[in-house]
Design a protein around this motif. Structure first.
Motif, PDB file in Angstrom:
ATOM      1  N   VAL A  21       1.545   2.228  17.330  1.00 48.45           N
ATOM      2  CA  VAL A  21       0.182   2.183  17.251  1.00 48.45           C
ATOM      3  C   VAL A  21      -0.365   3.408  16.524  1.00 48.45           C
ATOM      4  CG1 VAL A  21      -2.123   1.708  18.302  1.00 48.45           C
ATOM      5  CG2 VAL A  21       0.179   0.562  19.205  1.00 48.45           C
ATOM      6  N   VAL A  22      -1.056   3.270  15.500  1.00 46.75           N
ATOM      7  CA  VAL A  22      -1.365   4.480  14.589  1.00 46.75           C
ATOM      8  C   VAL A  22      -2.574   4.126  13.976  1.00 46.75           C
ATOM      9  CG1 VAL A  22       1.257   5.162  13.975  1.00 46.75           C
ATOM     10  CG2 VAL A  22      -0.386   3.524  12.395  1.00 46.75           C
ATOM     11  N   LEU A  23      -3.234   5.476  13.593  1.00 47.29           N
ATOM     12  CA  LEU A  23      -4.475   5.162  12.845  1.00 47.29           C
ATOM     13  C   LEU A  23      -4.419   4.948  11.523  1.00 47.29           C
ATOM     14  CD1 LEU A  23      -6.291   8.149  14.458  1.00 47.29           C
ATOM     15  CD2 LEU A  23      -6.951   5.884  14.962  1.00 47.29           C
ATOM     16  N   ALA A  24      -5.087   4.369  10.805  1.00 47.42           N
ATOM     17  CA  ALA A  24      -5.172   4.104   9.297  1.00 47.42           C
ATOM     18  C   ALA A  24      -5.256   5.402   8.705  1.00 47.42           C
ATOM     19  CB  ALA A  24      -6.221   3.188   8.845  1.00 47.42           C
ATOM     20  N   SER A  25      -4.724   5.606   7.322  1.00 41.95           N
ATOM     21  CA  SER A  25      -4.778   6.989   6.743  1.00 41.95           C
ATOM     22  C   SER A  25      -5.375   6.943   5.502  1.00 41.95           C
ATOM     23  CB  SER A  25      -3.142   7.330   6.432  1.00 41.95           C
ATOM     24  OG  SER A  25      -2.593   6.297   5.594  1.00 41.95           O
ATOM     25  N   LEU A  26      -6.089   5.713   4.823  1.00 45.07           N
ATOM     26  CA  LEU A  26      -6.464   5.899   3.583  1.00 45.07           C
ATOM     27  C   LEU A  26      -8.202   5.679   3.737  1.00 45.07           C
ATOM     28  CD1 LEU A  26      -4.481   3.079   1.706  1.00 45.07           C
ATOM     29  CD2 LEU A  26      -4.252   5.669   1.710  1.00 45.07           C
ATOM     30  N   GLY A  27      -8.721   5.922   4.936  1.00 48.18           N
ATOM     31  CA  GLY A  27     -10.067   6.058   4.714  1.00 48.18           C
ATOM     32  C   GLY A  27     -10.848   4.868   4.071  1.00 48.18           C
ATOM     33  N   SER A  28     -11.875   5.420   3.366  1.00 46.28           N
ATOM     34  CA  SER A  28     -12.883   4.465   2.608  1.00 46.28           C
ATOM     35  C   SER A  28     -12.067   3.918   1.524  1.00 46.28           C
ATOM     36  CB  SER A  28     -14.045   5.017   2.431  1.00 46.28           C
ATOM     37  OG  SER A  28     -13.764   6.242   1.238  1.00 46.28           O
ATOM     38  N   ASP A  29     -10.934   4.459   0.922  1.00 46.92           N
ATOM     39  CA  ASP A  29     -10.090   4.282  -0.265  1.00 46.92           C
ATOM     40  C   ASP A  29      -9.132   2.969  -0.035  1.00 46.92           C
ATOM     41  OD1 ASP A  29     -11.452   5.938  -1.669  1.00 46.92           O
ATOM     42  OD2 ASP A  29      -9.883   7.481  -1.348  1.00 46.92           O
ATOM     43  N   ALA A  30      -9.150   2.630   1.332  1.00 48.79           N
ATOM     44  CA  ALA A  30      -8.018   1.489   1.657  1.00 48.79           C
ATOM     45  C   ALA A  30      -8.453   0.318   0.705  1.00 48.79           C
ATOM     46  CB  ALA A  30      -8.030   1.170   3.072  1.00 48.79           C
ATOM     47  N   GLY A  31      -9.680  -0.211   0.675  1.00 48.99           N
ATOM     48  CA  GLY A  31      -9.933  -1.397  -0.123  1.00 48.99           C
ATOM     49  C   GLY A  31      -9.875  -1.407  -1.457  1.00 48.99           C
ATOM     50  N   LEU A  32      -9.913  -0.194  -2.322  1.00 53.02           N
ATOM     51  CA  LEU A  32      -9.744   0.154  -3.382  1.00 53.02           C
ATOM     52  C   LEU A  32      -8.387   0.111  -3.956  1.00 53.02           C
ATOM     53  CD1 LEU A  32     -12.180   3.083  -4.719  1.00 53.02           C
ATOM     54  CD2 LEU A  32     -12.299   0.374  -4.766  1.00 53.02           C
ATOM     55  N   VAL A  33      -7.485   0.704  -2.881  1.00 53.68           N
ATOM     56  CA  VAL A  33      -5.953   0.716  -2.946  1.00 53.68           C
ATOM     57  C   VAL A  33      -5.389  -0.827  -3.001  1.00 53.68           C
ATOM     58  CG1 VAL A  33      -3.779   1.644  -2.071  1.00 53.68           C
ATOM     59  CG2 VAL A  33      -5.714   3.085  -2.388  1.00 53.68           C
ATOM     60  N   GLY A  34      -5.840  -1.428  -1.953  1.00 50.46           N
ATOM     61  CA  GLY A  34      -5.341  -2.800  -1.656  1.00 50.46           C
ATOM     62  C   GLY A  34      -5.722  -3.744  -2.707  1.00 50.46           C
ATOM     63  N   THR A  35      -6.762  -3.523  -3.272  1.00 53.98           N
ATOM     64  CA  THR A  35      -6.969  -4.641  -4.494  1.00 53.98           C
ATOM     65  C   THR A  35      -6.340  -4.070  -5.741  1.00 53.98           C
ATOM     66  OG1 THR A  35      -9.350  -3.220  -4.849  1.00 53.98           O
ATOM     67  CG2 THR A  35      -9.295  -5.619  -3.343  1.00 53.98           C
ATOM     68  N   ALA A  36      -6.291  -2.848  -6.173  1.00 57.37           N
ATOM     69  CA  ALA A  36      -5.661  -2.559  -7.145  1.00 57.37           C
ATOM     70  C   ALA A  36      -3.923  -2.876  -7.063  1.00 57.37           C
ATOM     71  CB  ALA A  36      -5.767  -0.809  -7.629  1.00 57.37           C
ATOM     72  N   MET A  37      -3.686  -2.928  -5.866  1.00 60.38           N
ATOM     73  CA  MET A  37      -2.369  -3.193  -5.674  1.00 60.38           C
ATOM     74  C   MET A  37      -1.897  -4.482  -5.721  1.00 60.38           C
ATOM     75  SD  MET A  37      -0.218  -0.298  -5.612  1.00 60.38           S
ATOM     76  CE  MET A  37       1.086  -1.332  -5.049  1.00 60.38           C
ATOM     77  N   TRP A  38      -3.007  -5.431  -5.114  1.00 67.10           N
ATOM     78  CA  TRP A  38      -3.016  -6.822  -5.215  1.00 67.10           C
ATOM     79  C   TRP A  38      -2.723  -7.404  -6.767  1.00 67.10           C
ATOM     80  CZ3 TRP A  38      -1.924 -10.408  -1.942  1.00 67.10           C
ATOM     81  CH2 TRP A  38      -2.348 -11.600  -1.938  1.00 67.10           C
ATOM     82  N   ALA A  39      -3.627  -6.815  -7.606  1.00 71.98           N
ATOM     83  CA  ALA A  39      -3.948  -7.108  -9.027  1.00 71.98           C
ATOM     84  C   ALA A  39      -2.585  -6.921  -9.673  1.00 71.98           C
ATOM     85  CB  ALA A  39      -4.862  -6.482  -9.578  1.00 71.98           C
ATOM     86  N   ARG A  40      -2.158  -5.584  -9.365  1.00 70.44           N
ATOM     87  CA  ARG A  40      -0.702  -5.217 -10.057  1.00 70.44           C
ATOM     88  C   ARG A  40       0.416  -6.203  -9.575  1.00 70.44           C
ATOM     89  NH1 ARG A  40       3.520  -0.796  -8.224  1.00 70.44           N
ATOM     90  NH2 ARG A  40       3.692  -2.567  -6.637  1.00 70.44           N
ATOM     91  N   ASP A  41       0.501  -6.594  -8.363  1.00 70.84           N
ATOM     92  CA  ASP A  41       1.536  -7.326  -7.785  1.00 70.84           C
ATOM     93  C   ASP A  41       1.570  -8.668  -8.511  1.00 70.84           C
ATOM     94  OD1 ASP A  41       2.450  -5.171  -6.530  1.00 70.84           O
ATOM     95  OD2 ASP A  41       1.873  -5.686  -4.543  1.00 70.84           O
ATOM     96  N   HIS A  42       0.447  -9.164  -8.391  1.00 64.71           N
ATOM     97  CA  HIS A  42       0.146 -10.431  -9.047  1.00 64.71           C
ATOM     98  C   HIS A  42       0.623 -10.527 -10.628  1.00 64.71           C
ATOM     99  CE1 HIS A  42      -1.860 -11.802  -5.609  1.00 64.71           C
ATOM    100  NE2 HIS A  42      -1.920 -13.091  -5.949  1.00 64.71           N
ATOM    101  N   GLU A  43       0.134  -9.544 -11.378  1.00 65.39           N
ATOM    102  CA  GLU A  43       0.259  -9.277 -12.763  1.00 65.39           C
ATOM    103  C   GLU A  43       2.229  -9.090 -12.916  1.00 65.39           C
ATOM    104  OE1 GLU A  43      -1.579  -9.435 -15.997  1.00 65.39           O
ATOM    105  OE2 GLU A  43      -2.179 -10.717 -14.329  1.00 65.39           O
ATOM    106  N   MET A  44       2.839  -8.603 -12.137  1.00 71.98           N
ATOM    107  CA  MET A  44       4.170  -8.373 -12.147  1.00 71.98           C
ATOM    108  C   MET A  44       5.043  -9.632 -11.737  1.00 71.98           C
ATOM    109  SD  MET A  44       4.359  -4.361 -11.154  1.00 71.98           S
ATOM    110  CE  MET A  44       6.235  -4.250 -11.549  1.00 71.98           C
ATOM    111  N   LYS A  45       4.563 -10.729 -11.164  1.00 74.26           N
ATOM    112  CA  LYS A  45       5.295 -11.542 -10.706  1.00 74.26           C
ATOM    113  C   LYS A  45       5.993 -12.397 -11.795  1.00 74.26           C
ATOM    114  CE  LYS A  45       2.634 -12.963  -6.795  1.00 74.26           C
ATOM    115  NZ  LYS A  45       1.816 -13.944  -6.083  1.00 74.26           N
TER     116      LYS A  45
END
Length: 323
Positions: free
Chosen positions: A299-323
């Motif tokens: 059980v750990v604390l999140a590490s990305l702070g307020s950037d987590a949503g930006l990182v997640g959506t950018a990775m989400w877009a990338r992973d869809h484009e690379m399918k």
């Protein structure tokens, strides 16, 4: 190497960033007010303008942008790219083709994702969840959102609704939650629920410094102030966080016996309390989980702070484009 845009669509603010998805670094970001009260046409126009601005200010050619991911606070049709119900935005945005609107204006592919599932995905890909196959995320703030990573994939379920961990019922006779159900953990351990416990302690005249620290202005009693009181040795404030951690621990215990995840990531504004919250969660898990090997669960604390949503959506877009 293509770069990808992540976007947080909030009820009060909009935020956009360009990310190098290999390094996890956000290369440029911009923020503006949502002006949600002016309606969806104004909001979508502001979204387009903000994305254009972040591209212009980054000096990254548009041809080097692969796609845009947008984190949206509500229910979505992920396949169509439509919003279905956004409870925190006026008009609720029923059946709005948001992905198509943004894509048409900018000439780039657009992929939507629930905002807390985006936080989950970001923490899994580049944050506190990296390196495991199975993870649960609890974002504890004004509400409690969540998400699940199972066997290395974001688990979406029916209509992308899987992972609403804040709405695990921990008391079937409990108070009504904002979702309409009763006894959800959100009603017991969110930021407002913690603040309400502090307000109650002060109005009951219990021996606590919470009221004094708030200048006896009850509107200033919030989860952060109560955490400060607890850290200064206030017994009532400590008890409030012990209770909040216990309630979260019960919800997490239910997730563990259902999904047996390796790591639980705690994020959101309330997580700034750190061990005040984590210690009672861990204690509760040891007392209440007997089927899953609890010593193997982190059980750990999140590490990305307020950037987590930006990182997640950018990775989400990338992973869809690379399918």
């Amino acid at each position: 190497m293509k770069k990808y845009i992540g976007f947080d669509m909030g009820g009060s603010n909009l935020r956009s960033g360009i990310m190098d998805t290999e390094t996890g670094k956000i290369l440029a970001s911009q923020k503006t007010e949502t002006e949600a009260e002016k309606g969806k046409d104004v909001v979508t126009g502001r979204m387009v303008d903000l994305i254009k601005k972040v591209i212009e200010d980054s000096d990254i050619p548009k041809k080097d942008i692969g796609a845009i991911g947008i984190g949206v606070p509500g229910l979505l049709d992920l396949e169509k790219g439509h919003t279905l119900f956004l409870p925190n935005l006026p008009g609720n945005w029923p059946d709005v083709p948001l992905a198509d609107i943004i894509s048409r204006e900018l000439g780039l592919p657009v992929y939507l994702l629930n905002d807390v599932r985006a936080i989950t995905y970001g923490e899994y890909k580049k944050g506190a969840g990296a390196g495991v196959k199975d993870m649960a995320c609890f974002a504890v703030g004004t509400g409690i959102g969540g998400g699940l990573i199972l066997d290395g994939k974001l688990h979406l379920g029916l209509g992308g609704t899987a992972g609403e961990l804040g709405h695990i019922v921990i008391d079937f006779n409990g108070p009504r939650c904002g979702c309409g159900n009763y006894g959800c953990v959100e009603a017991y351990a969110s930021g407002p629920a913690i603040a309400a416990m502090g307000f109650k302690a002060v109005t009951q005249g219990l021996t606590t410094n919470i009221g004094n620290m708030a200048g006896f202005d009850h509107n200033k009693i919030d989860a952060s102030l109560i955490a400060d009181a607890a850290l200064s040795g206030d017994g009532i404030a400590k008890d409030i966080y012990n209770r909040a951690g216990f309630y979260l621990g019960i919800a997490i215990a239910n997730v563990l016996v259902t999904a047996s995840v390796q790591r639980v990531v705690i994020g959101g504004g309330v997580s700034a309390a750190g061990d005040l919250l984590l210690d009672p969660i861990k204690k509760t898990l040891k007392e209440r989980v007997s089927i899953v090997p609890i010593d193997e669960v982190e059980v750990v604390l999140a590490s990305l702070g307020s950037d987590a949503g930006l990182v997640g959506t950018a990775m989400w877009a990338r992973d869809h484009e690379m399918k």
